[in-house]
Write a protein that holds these residues in place. Sequence first.
Motif, PDB file in Angstrom:
ATOM      1  N   LEU A  58       6.232  -4.963  -8.308  1.00  0.00           N
ATOM      2  CA  LEU A  58       5.843  -6.187  -7.304  1.00  0.00           C
ATOM      3  C   LEU A  58       5.566  -5.633  -5.997  1.00  0.00           C
ATOM      4  O   LEU A  58       4.560  -6.042  -5.534  1.00  0.00           O
ATOM      5  N   ALA A  59       6.601  -4.921  -5.660  1.00  0.00           N
ATOM      6  CA  ALA A  59       6.530  -4.414  -4.153  1.00  0.00           C
ATOM      7  C   ALA A  59       5.345  -3.511  -4.163  1.00  0.00           C
ATOM      8  O   ALA A  59       4.454  -3.459  -2.952  1.00  0.00           O
ATOM      9  N   ARG A  60       5.044  -2.729  -5.350  1.00  0.00           N
ATOM     10  CA  ARG A  60       3.991  -1.594  -5.200  1.00  0.00           C
ATOM     11  C   ARG A  60       2.515  -2.500  -4.905  1.00  0.00           C
ATOM     12  O   ARG A  60       1.756  -2.128  -4.366  1.00  0.00           O
ATOM     13  N   GLU A  61       2.490  -3.633  -5.809  1.00  0.00           N
ATOM     14  CA  GLU A  61       1.160  -4.306  -6.002  1.00  0.00           C
ATOM     15  C   GLU A  61       0.967  -5.062  -4.753  1.00  0.00           C
ATOM     16  O   GLU A  61      -0.071  -5.121  -4.122  1.00  0.00           O
ATOM     17  N   LEU A  62       2.144  -5.607  -3.988  1.00  0.00           N
ATOM     18  CA  LEU A  62       1.953  -6.369  -2.726  1.00  0.00           C
ATOM     19  C   LEU A  62       1.594  -5.421  -1.741  1.00  0.00           C
ATOM     20  O   LEU A  62       0.703  -5.602  -0.866  1.00  0.00           O
ATOM     21  N   HIS A  63       2.250  -4.095  -1.645  1.00  0.00           N
ATOM     22  CA  HIS A  63       1.844  -3.286  -0.677  1.00  0.00           C
ATOM     23  C   HIS A  63       0.479  -2.549  -0.849  1.00  0.00           C
ATOM     24  O   HIS A  63      -0.306  -2.715   0.180  1.00  0.00           O
ATOM     25  N   ASP A  64       0.247  -2.412  -2.299  1.00  0.00           N
ATOM     26  CA  ASP A  64      -1.481  -1.688  -2.154  1.00  0.00           C
ATOM     27  C   ASP A  64      -2.337  -2.834  -2.257  1.00  0.00           C
ATOM     28  O   ASP A  64      -3.660  -2.316  -1.620  1.00  0.00           O
ATOM     29  N   GLU A  65      -2.035  -4.026  -2.744  1.00  0.00           N
ATOM     30  CA  GLU A  65      -3.320  -4.954  -2.870  1.00  0.00           C
ATOM     31  C   GLU A  65      -3.167  -5.946  -1.746  1.00  0.00           C
ATOM     32  O   GLU A  65      -4.222  -6.010  -0.532  1.00  0.00           O
ATOM     33  N   PHE A  66      -2.245  -6.584  -1.583  1.00  0.00           N
ATOM     34  CA  PHE A  66      -2.103  -7.424  -0.439  1.00  0.00           C
ATOM     35  C   PHE A  66      -2.073  -7.046   0.904  1.00  0.00           C
ATOM     36  O   PHE A  66      -2.875  -7.569   1.984  1.00  0.00           O
ATOM     37  N   GLY A  67      -1.089  -6.057   0.946  1.00  0.00           N
ATOM     38  CA  GLY A  67      -1.017  -5.344   2.427  1.00  0.00           C
ATOM     39  C   GLY A  67      -2.387  -4.670   2.711  1.00  0.00           C
ATOM     40  O   GLY A  67      -2.889  -4.948   3.888  1.00  0.00           O
ATOM     41  N   GLN A  68      -3.134  -4.005   1.765  1.00  0.00           N
ATOM     42  CA  GLN A  68      -4.491  -3.549   2.238  1.00  0.00           C
ATOM     43  C   GLN A  68      -5.564  -4.580   2.841  1.00  0.00           C
ATOM     44  O   GLN A  68      -6.432  -4.451   3.555  1.00  0.00           O
ATOM     45  N   LEU A 123      -4.860  -7.666   3.998  1.00  0.00           N
ATOM     46  CA  LEU A 123      -4.375  -8.225   5.554  1.00  0.00           C
ATOM     47  C   LEU A 123      -4.703  -6.994   6.668  1.00  0.00           C
ATOM     48  O   LEU A 123      -5.372  -7.448   7.507  1.00  0.00           O
ATOM     49  N   ALA A 124      -4.695  -5.751   5.955  1.00  0.00           N
ATOM     50  CA  ALA A 124      -5.083  -4.826   7.130  1.00  0.00           C
ATOM     51  C   ALA A 124      -6.597  -4.823   7.133  1.00  0.00           C
ATOM     52  O   ALA A 124      -7.019  -4.696   8.501  1.00  0.00           O
ATOM     53  N   ALA A 125      -7.265  -5.057   6.294  1.00  0.00           N
ATOM     54  CA  ALA A 125      -8.951  -5.213   6.236  1.00  0.00           C
ATOM     55  C   ALA A 125      -9.198  -6.598   7.012  1.00  0.00           C
ATOM     56  O   ALA A 125     -10.362  -6.537   7.885  1.00  0.00           O
ATOM     57  N   ILE A 126      -8.583  -7.631   6.756  1.00  0.00           N
ATOM     58  CA  ILE A 126      -8.730  -8.860   7.609  1.00  0.00           C
ATOM     59  C   ILE A 126      -8.390  -8.772   9.316  1.00  0.00           C
ATOM     60  O   ILE A 126      -9.255  -8.961   9.967  1.00  0.00           O
ATOM     61  N   ARG A 127      -7.462  -7.829   9.512  1.00  0.00           N
ATOM     62  CA  ARG A 127      -7.099  -7.762  10.865  1.00  0.00           C
ATOM     63  C   ARG A 127      -8.410  -6.510  11.585  1.00  0.00           C
ATOM     64  O   ARG A 127      -8.610  -6.927  12.609  1.00  0.00           O
ATOM     65  N   ALA A 128      -8.650  -5.693  10.731  1.00  0.00           N
ATOM     66  CA  ALA A 128      -9.853  -4.894  11.280  1.00  0.00           C
ATOM     67  C   ALA A 128     -11.128  -5.684  11.295  1.00  0.00           C
ATOM     68  O   ALA A 128     -11.858  -5.494  12.301  1.00  0.00           O
ATOM     69  N   LEU A 129     -11.289  -6.663  10.369  1.00  0.00           N
ATOM     70  CA  LEU A 129     -12.389  -7.389  10.398  1.00  0.00           C
ATOM     71  C   LEU A 129     -12.474  -8.337  11.580  1.00  0.00           C
ATOM     72  O   LEU A 129     -13.484  -8.571  12.445  1.00  0.00           O
ATOM     73  N   ALA A 130     -11.200  -8.777  11.977  1.00  0.00           N
ATOM     74  CA  ALA A 130     -11.052  -9.838  13.035  1.00  0.00           C
ATOM     75  C   ALA A 130     -11.270  -9.032  14.352  1.00  0.00           C
ATOM     76  O   ALA A 130     -11.757  -9.670  15.314  1.00  0.00           O
ATOM     77  N   SER A 131     -10.973  -7.878  14.305  1.00  0.00           N
ATOM     78  CA  SER A 131     -11.013  -7.029  15.691  1.00  0.00           C
ATOM     79  C   SER A 131     -12.521  -6.554  15.776  1.00  0.00           C
ATOM     80  O   SER A 131     -13.004  -6.756  16.981  1.00  0.00           O
ATOM     81  N   SER A 132     -13.175  -6.453  14.597  1.00  0.00           N
ATOM     82  CA  SER A 132     -14.624  -6.054  14.802  1.00  0.00           C
ATOM     83  C   SER A 132     -15.283  -7.257  15.304  1.00  0.00           C
ATOM     84  O   SER A 132     -16.311  -7.242  16.083  1.00  0.00           O
ATOM     85  N   MET A 183       1.682 -10.036   7.781  1.00  0.00           N
ATOM     86  CA  MET A 183       1.979  -8.794   7.891  1.00  0.00           C
ATOM     87  C   MET A 183       3.511  -8.538   7.860  1.00  0.00           C
ATOM     88  O   MET A 183       4.135  -7.769   7.212  1.00  0.00           O
ATOM     89  N   GLU A 184       4.065  -9.138   8.924  1.00  0.00           N
ATOM     90  CA  GLU A 184       5.258  -9.280   9.123  1.00  0.00           C
ATOM     91  C   GLU A 184       6.096  -9.663   7.919  1.00  0.00           C
ATOM     92  O   GLU A 184       7.188  -9.472   7.719  1.00  0.00           O
ATOM     93  N   THR A 185       5.782 -10.696   7.588  1.00  0.00           N
ATOM     94  CA  THR A 185       6.368 -11.744   6.307  1.00  0.00           C
ATOM     95  C   THR A 185       6.357 -10.741   5.089  1.00  0.00           C
ATOM     96  O   THR A 185       7.262 -10.632   4.221  1.00  0.00           O
ATOM     97  N   LEU A 186       5.202  -9.853   5.055  1.00  0.00           N
ATOM     98  CA  LEU A 186       5.086  -9.055   3.869  1.00  0.00           C
ATOM     99  C   LEU A 186       5.945  -7.829   3.975  1.00  0.00           C
ATOM    100  O   LEU A 186       6.849  -7.602   2.952  1.00  0.00           O
TER     101      LEU A 186
END
Length: 461
Positions: free
Chosen positions: A257-267, A269-278, A305-308
């Motif tokens: 579950l940690a791998r899935e959250l890191h690979d899917e949900f984490g990515q 959230l990173a994409a959302i932050r990048a889109l928000a910055s753009s 991301m902090e909660t994750l």
Amino acid sequence: MWNRPRFDLKVRLTLRVAAISAACFAAISAYFLITADRAAHARIDDIAAIVAKTLELQQGKVQWVASPRSDFPNLDPVSAYVMTPGLCLAFRGPGGDMLQRFCSGAPTPASPPPQLFAAFYRSLFDPGREAARPVIVRGAKLGETVVSVDPAVQTAEAWHEAGRLMLALAIALPLLCVLVYAALARALRPTRMIGSGLERIAAGDLTTRLPPFDLAELSAIRDVFNHLAESLDIALAERAELTRKLIALQDEERRHLARELHDEFGQSLAAIRALASSARQTAAQDCPDLLGECDGIARTATGMMETLRGALFRLRPPDVEELGLVASLEGLVAGWNGRSRGQTRFTIRFDGTFESLPAATSASLYRIVQEALTNAAKHAGATRVSLELAMHTEEIALAIDDDGRSNDPAAKSGMGLLGMRERVAALRGQLSFEAAPNGGSALRVVIPLAAADRQPLDRAA
């Protein structure tokens, strides 16, 4: 349930033997008293028959010599050789009048019988009963001889016989009780070993076995005891092995579950932050009114991301095998102090060295501490949490105290406490969770080193 009084088995059996012995002595005494009474009556019956025959001979002699002077009846010749203390001889005429009577004196007994015994004896045996025999000469009844014994003399003789038996009882009964108690104490000595073995079984030492005993009954108990201890040991070992496998499977699912959250949900959230910055850069040029919304999206994504990260840290803790149990627990406590922002103060103290512990045991201890700190901080609302881990000669002791709400249902019966119990059971240890005397909660975990050393080397986390 009522508390019934407990009696020592040796004392109870000794008292029963004493009661049976006293009953036997009483029966023997009654037999002797009855025999003595019958013998006394038979004696006076014989004396009455002798006196009657003597008087018959006297009357026949008078008639044979045709003596005008008659001294019939004359009891002097027979009284000389039949008289005993308290004995009375008499001749009763045809009209019922006593024509002659002789009684010997009764000496005062040195130890007169008690009044209670005298009344009891007289009510049962009727001492002083007369024995009468007719005096018949040539078919004519001239009268009858009457023989009796003073009741006080007969009662004193009976008390003398009973007194000897009572003296024997007073000497033999205490001696018998002492001998019976000593024999029972020797025979029941193995019961102490059985009790000690049961206490050790109750304390969790299933390696306890009882030695052979001489008594067949105790040997049967020993066989059942050893079989039960062996069966419990095997059953708990199988349960512990099954629990370890379930915990390993649970930890594997957590890692997945940690791998899935890191690979899917984490990515994501990173994409959302990048889109928000753009989007913020574009809005800064074309539409400044959207800058607030873009910043809000970026802040939300950062908070998620902090909660994750915190969830991933709990799902997959640091590698205890590489960092060591002490360093991992210190990092766990430091993380809680950082996340609580001063609302809850966590402290930790170690006593002993833990480098030699198997990896599975260290990982289980880490998980137990992790769940305990989570319960104290989130469910109990504690402001102070102290943790102490000590290595003793034969066991590992873990103590966690807090000042939170000890009556909180989630803190007592939640899934976290259930998981801790499962891990402690897998380590063949004991867990207790109860309210502290000064408020708050107290968690105690004791794990035997023998069980910890038997842990497999597969990693549990």
